[in-house]
Design an enzyme around this catalytic site. Structure first.
Site, PDB file in Angstrom:
ATOM      1  N   HIS A 207       0.734  -1.228  -0.009  1.00 38.38           N
ATOM      2  CA  HIS A 207      -0.047   0.014   0.020  1.00 38.38           C
ATOM      3  C   HIS A 207       0.872   1.161   0.080  1.00 38.38           C
ATOM      4  O   HIS A 207       0.335   2.306  -0.073  1.00 38.38           O
ATOM      5  CB  HIS A 207      -1.052   0.165   1.336  1.00 38.38           C
ATOM      6  CG  HIS A 207      -0.227   0.357   2.587  1.00 38.38           C
ATOM      7  ND1 HIS A 207       0.677  -0.449   3.151  1.00 38.38           N
ATOM      8  CD2 HIS A 207      -0.265   1.365   3.547  1.00 38.38           C
ATOM      9  CE1 HIS A 207       1.267  -0.038   4.150  1.00 38.38           C
ATOM     10  NE2 HIS A 207       0.718   1.202   4.370  1.00 38.38           N
TER      11      HIS A 207
HETATM   12  C1  UD1 Z   1      -1.792   5.638   6.070  1.00 34.95           C
HETATM   13  C2  UD1 Z   1      -0.459   6.170   6.584  1.00 34.95           C
HETATM   14  C3  UD1 Z   1       0.606   5.003   6.454  1.00 34.95           C
HETATM   15  C4  UD1 Z   1      -0.021   3.881   6.949  1.00 34.95           C
HETATM   16  C5  UD1 Z   1      -1.475   3.632   6.309  1.00 34.95           C
HETATM   17  C6  UD1 Z   1      -1.928   2.126   7.022  1.00 34.95           C
HETATM   18  C7  UD1 Z   1       0.168   8.432   6.468  1.00 34.95           C
HETATM   19  C8  UD1 Z   1       0.855   9.420   5.771  1.00 34.95           C
HETATM   20  N1  UD1 Z   1      -0.012   7.173   5.945  1.00 34.95           N
HETATM   21  O1  UD1 Z   1      -1.551   5.433   4.798  1.00 34.95           O
HETATM   22  O2  UD1 Z   1       1.725   5.193   7.091  1.00 34.95           O
HETATM   23  O3  UD1 Z   1       0.965   2.481   6.996  1.00 34.95           O
HETATM   24  O4  UD1 Z   1      -2.196   4.458   6.735  1.00 34.95           O
HETATM   25  O5  UD1 Z   1      -3.240   1.783   6.355  1.00 34.95           O
HETATM   26  O6  UD1 Z   1      -0.541   8.799   7.449  1.00 34.95           O
HETATM   27  N2  UD1 Z   1      -8.793   5.631   2.096  1.00 34.95           N
HETATM   28  C9  UD1 Z   1     -10.126   5.114   1.778  1.00 34.95           C
HETATM   29  N3  UD1 Z   1     -10.710   4.940   2.961  1.00 34.95           N
HETATM   30  C10 UD1 Z   1     -10.190   5.226   4.170  1.00 34.95           C
HETATM   31  C11 UD1 Z   1      -9.080   5.904   4.357  1.00 34.95           C
HETATM   32  C12 UD1 Z   1      -8.347   5.965   3.200  1.00 34.95           C
HETATM   33  O7  UD1 Z   1     -10.741   4.610   0.827  1.00 34.95           O
HETATM   34  O8  UD1 Z   1     -10.844   4.832   5.497  1.00 34.95           O
HETATM   35  C13 UD1 Z   1      -8.129   6.020   0.655  1.00 34.95           C
HETATM   36  C14 UD1 Z   1      -8.603   7.403  -0.051  1.00 34.95           C
HETATM   37  O9  UD1 Z   1      -8.603   7.310  -1.180  1.00 34.95           O
HETATM   38  C15 UD1 Z   1      -7.124   7.991   0.569  1.00 34.95           C
HETATM   39  C16 UD1 Z   1      -6.244   6.996   0.557  1.00 34.95           C
HETATM   40  O10 UD1 Z   1      -6.800   5.659   0.866  1.00 34.95           O
HETATM   41  O11 UD1 Z   1      -6.775   9.075  -0.064  1.00 34.95           O
HETATM   42  C17 UD1 Z   1      -4.856   7.154   1.458  1.00 34.95           C
HETATM   43  O12 UD1 Z   1      -5.316   7.334   2.735  1.00 34.95           O
HETATM   44  P1  UD1 Z   1      -4.473   8.104   3.787  1.00 34.95           P
HETATM   45  O13 UD1 Z   1      -4.855   8.007   5.193  1.00 34.95           O
HETATM   46  O14 UD1 Z   1      -4.079   9.318   3.183  1.00 34.95           O
HETATM   47  O15 UD1 Z   1      -3.038   7.182   3.528  1.00 34.95           O
HETATM   48  P2  UD1 Z   1      -2.861   5.583   3.866  1.00 34.95           P
HETATM   49  O16 UD1 Z   1      -2.197   5.231   2.378  1.00 34.95           O
HETATM   50  O17 UD1 Z   1      -4.042   4.886   4.146  1.00 34.95           O
END
Ligand code: UD1
Length: 374
Positions: A207
């Protein structure tokens, strides 16, 4: 009568939840301590958040900030604005942040500016790679923290090298492993994964933006995994971020439930509950990942782990555990996986010092003692 000690715990993203659970549980037995749990809403899908609360037995958060997704600046800024308001209303005696996600650094910044002591759990990890957003989050959070709990001795060394005073740093062990050891006997075999889980299988998680945000790295990696799956069927619970990128790059992955990737034995499925994922980790022949926590969990479970990254902040799992850093070249990943499959599995597992199920209790005791002395 003196007012109770008020501690504000911040969680936001999936890896925070298994880390906070043992500390909250340990503080329940401390008299005159009031814990407030704030969930920033960085993760909001039920399978990344609410289902973890259920499996881990954490009470619902006292405050949900509902921040959601966005660019790094947007997400960090929105957490800061909402969390500052919370702190002004609740006036906690300390703010406890965990790990290295955006919610961690955002709330550390708020606490430091309001002159509320910040406590960082899982301090001192360093990959040396500032292209990783988590590395920036770690450095800033550690700099701003008044009390730093580490989970390995090299994390202490990292902090001392950066000029952080030794008397702020406490090696407490690994809180996430407390949760793993507590819930291992309750792990749940997932149904409907699409794989025969009675036969040997491998588990994949990918991821990280560096790998999944680029078609020319994600596509060849999926092809290599599909090739490996001819030797060892693979299950890949896909993070929403990776799912969205696969769709936008035309790399498949559409469809509900478990689906084969391009008719291969690489099976994609939605993210799993904590207890289901734990069962898979414990029973996998091999794990391939770019996650941080999984490098630690496989070490304690004694399951071979190949980390698909060019660096790791968790070198302790290579030195003392089952982890190997294999880089991001698909051919190298394939070769390393085949080497592991050619070896007899060593059933013994190892745990680095203080990864013993008691870290939450150590942190709870130290926190209360430290705050009482201030
Ligand atoms: C985040 C953390 C990462 C961790 C990971 C675990 C940061 C910088 N990154 O990454 O260190 O390893 O979580 O999962 O804080 N999204 C959804 N549903 C949700 C949340 C996110 O669909 O409930 C999608 C959205 O398109 C979003 C993308 O995932 O833009 C990324 O989510 P984000 O929380 O920004 O970062 P992660 O890649 O989840």
């Amino acid at each position: 009568m003196t007012a109770p000690l008020t501690l504000c715990f911040v969680v936001g993203a999936r890896p925070n939840f298994p880390k906070v659970a043992p500390i909250l549980a340990a503080l329940r037995s401390q008299p005159d301590v009031r814990c407030i749990l704030v969930h920033t809403g960085q993760h909001y899908d039920p399978e990344l958040s609410a289902m973890f609360f259920e499996d881990l037995g954490i009470s619902p958060p006292d405050h949900l900030l509902g921040v959601g997704s966005g660019s790094h600046a947007q997400q960090t800024a929105q957490v800061m604005v909402a969390f500052e308001q919370r702190c002004l209303e609740d006036r906690p005696d300390a703010i406890v942040v965990l790990g290295d996600v955006n919610s961690t650094v955002a709330c550390a910044l708020v606490g430091a500016k309001l002159l509320i002591p910040v406590v960082h759990v899982e301090a001192g990890l360093r990959s040396g790679d500032r292209t990783m957003p988590e590395e920036i989050n770690r450095i800033v959070t550690d700099t701003l923290s008044s009390r730093l709990y580490t989970h390995c001795y090299e994390a202490n060394d990292n902090l001392l090298k950066e000029g952080i005073a030794a008397d702020r740093v406490v090696m407490a062990g690994n809180v996430m492993i407390d949760t793993l050891l507590r819930l291992r006997p309750k792990a749940v075999r997932p149904e409907g994964s699409g794989l025969d889980l009675d036969s040997p299988f491998g588990l994949v998680t990918l991821h990280r933006p560096a790998l999944v945000d680029h078609a020319d790295s994600l596509g060849p990696m999926l092809e290599a995994l599909a090739e490996l799956a001819e030797d060892l069927p693979l299950l890949y619970p896909v993070h929403p971020r990776s799912r969205a990128r696969m769709a936008s790059f035309g790399l498949g992955g559409e469809g509900e439930g478990a689906t084969r990737w391009r008719d291969s034995n690489l099976m994609l499925c939605p993210p799993l509950r904590y207890l289901q994922f734990l069962w898979l980790l414990d029973n996998a022949r091999l794990v391939l990942t770019d996650s941080g926590g999984i490098q630690e969990e496989t070490t304690v479970l004694g399951v071979p782990c190949l980390t698909i990254r060019s660096n790791t902040e968790r070198a302790v799992t290579i030195r003392e555990g089952t982890n190997r850093l294999v880089g991001v070249e698909p051919s190298d990943v394939l070769a390393a996986a085949r080497t592991v499959l050619g070896q007899t599995l060593d059933p013994s597992s190892t745990a680095p010092p203080l990864w013993d199920g008691q870290s939450g209790a150590r942190i709870a005791d130290d926190l209360v003692e430290w705050l009482g002395r201030r």
